[in-house]
Design an enzyme around this catalytic site. Structure first.
Site, PDB file in Angstrom:
ATOM      1  N   TYR A 136       2.809   2.861   3.346  1.00 44.21           N
ATOM      2  CA  TYR A 136       2.659   1.899   2.252  1.00 44.21           C
ATOM      3  C   TYR A 136       1.228   1.896   1.725  1.00 44.21           C
ATOM      4  CZ  TYR A 136       2.423  -2.525  -0.269  1.00 44.21           C
ATOM      5  OH  TYR A 136       2.207  -3.495  -1.228  1.00 44.21           O
ATOM      6  N   LYS A 166      -0.194   3.029  -2.034  1.00 43.68           N
ATOM      7  CA  LYS A 166      -0.902   2.154  -2.961  1.00 43.68           C
ATOM      8  C   LYS A 166      -2.259   2.733  -3.365  1.00 43.68           C
ATOM      9  CE  LYS A 166       2.230  -0.934  -3.545  1.00 43.68           C
ATOM     10  NZ  LYS A 166       2.840  -1.120  -4.886  1.00 43.68           N
ATOM     11  N   SER A 220      -0.493  -2.295  -8.094  1.00 36.41           N
ATOM     12  CA  SER A 220      -0.830  -1.548  -6.874  1.00 36.41           C
ATOM     13  C   SER A 220      -0.981  -2.549  -5.731  1.00 36.41           C
ATOM     14  CB  SER A 220      -2.091  -0.706  -7.094  1.00 36.41           C
ATOM     15  OG  SER A 220      -3.186  -1.543  -7.472  1.00 36.41           O
TER      16      SER A 220
END
Length: 296
Positions: free
Chosen positions: A193, A197, A178
């Site tokens: 993004y 994550k 992650s």
């Protein structure tokens, strides 16, 4: 058990024993994926690496497979479709009776957006109207950073369970890569993004729980790296598939005063893969970045 026998259990080769384990690392051709691949193979594992570019995978195998206890075996694959994932499962199953370690490392970043605006109109322009931000962009990022973690992990469950069944005292493991970007409160100018994550971290915990309640003897964890040299962070790699970040670039941005090293990631990978008592956890390896940036 006498004292000498007890002491031998604490040797590195016993605590982190990966000899003859079979691993699969997605995105194993560069960056953190390559670091994980080397950590496993140098310590005795047979490591299959996947990625879209066969040339990069072949180069890694040729460079880093020589004179080590384990192996690195390239298998080109695109893991953003169920059909391709099923084909990958068939390929590994045809070669191996079981899988002991699955590292879901493949990922992509998203376009950066300006967050310095000081009015609602400016912020709207930068975040909503800017051409770099679109539904397609978010879909693309989540497909690679989240959806494929779910589909690759669940597709390999039977082969992973066989790994547990065949090895006394071993529980096979899924390790999702992650990011601390999914933990901190900053957007870092790429909302898609960071959101992906955060989703990857939560997905890891849900998978770990559902695997446990289905009575499968598998461990599911994730490693949340800070800044490490990779094609994502530097936009390039050299002829050895390695990237480099100058130390001074991060001297004042985190307590460690530098980006992560290969050895930092190797230690985290070996710990997460070998420690049979770690399950459903996020292993943060970030040089103290979360301390300075602040978590959610």
């Amino acid at each position: 058990m006498d004292a000498q026998q007890s002491n031998s259990r604490f040797k590195l080769e016993n605590v982190f024993n990966l000899k003859d384990r079979v691993a699969l690392v997605t995105g194993g051709g560069s960056g953190i994926g390559l670091m994980a691949t080397q950590a496993l193979a140098v310590n005795g594992a047979k490591v299959y690496i996947t990625g879209r570019t066969a040339e990069k995978l072949d180069r890694v195998a040729n460079l880093y497979s020589k004179d080590i206890p384990g192996q690195i075996i390239p298998v080109a694959a695109d893991i953003t479709s169920k059909e391709a994932i099923e084909k990958l499962v068939q390929t590994i199953s045809s070669k191996e009776p079981a899988l002991h370690i699955l590292i879901n490392n493949a990922g992509i970043s998203s376009s950066k957006q300006n967050t310095d605006a000081q009015s609602a109109e400016e912020l709207q322009e930068d975040l909503f109207k800017h051409p770099s931000g679109s539904f397609d962009e978010w879909d693309r990022v989540f497909r690679t950073n989240v959806s494929q973690l779910f589909f690759v992990s669940t597709a390999f469950l039977p082969l992973l369970q066989k790994g547990t069944d065949m090895e006394h005292g071993w529980s096979s493991t899924v390790i999702n890569i992650s990011s601390v970007s999914g933990i901190i409160k900053l957007s870092q100018r790429h909302f898609a993004y960071n959101a992906s994550k955060a989703a990857a971290i939560h997905l890891t915990k849900m998978l770990a729980h559902e695997v446990m309640t289905s009575n499968l003897k598998l461990r599911v964890n994730n490693i949340a790296p800070g800044v490490f040299p990779s094609e994502m962070t530097t936009q390039e790699s050299d002829e050895k598939q390695k990237s480099e970040i100058p130390k001074e670039k991060y001297e004042d941005k985190m307590p460690a005063g530098r980006a992560g090293k290969d050895e930092d990631m190797a230690g985290a990978v070996l710990f997460t893969a070998a420690n049979q008592y770690v399950n459903g956890q996020t292993i943060v390896v970030d040089g103290g970045f979360v301390l300075s940036a602040g978590s959610i």
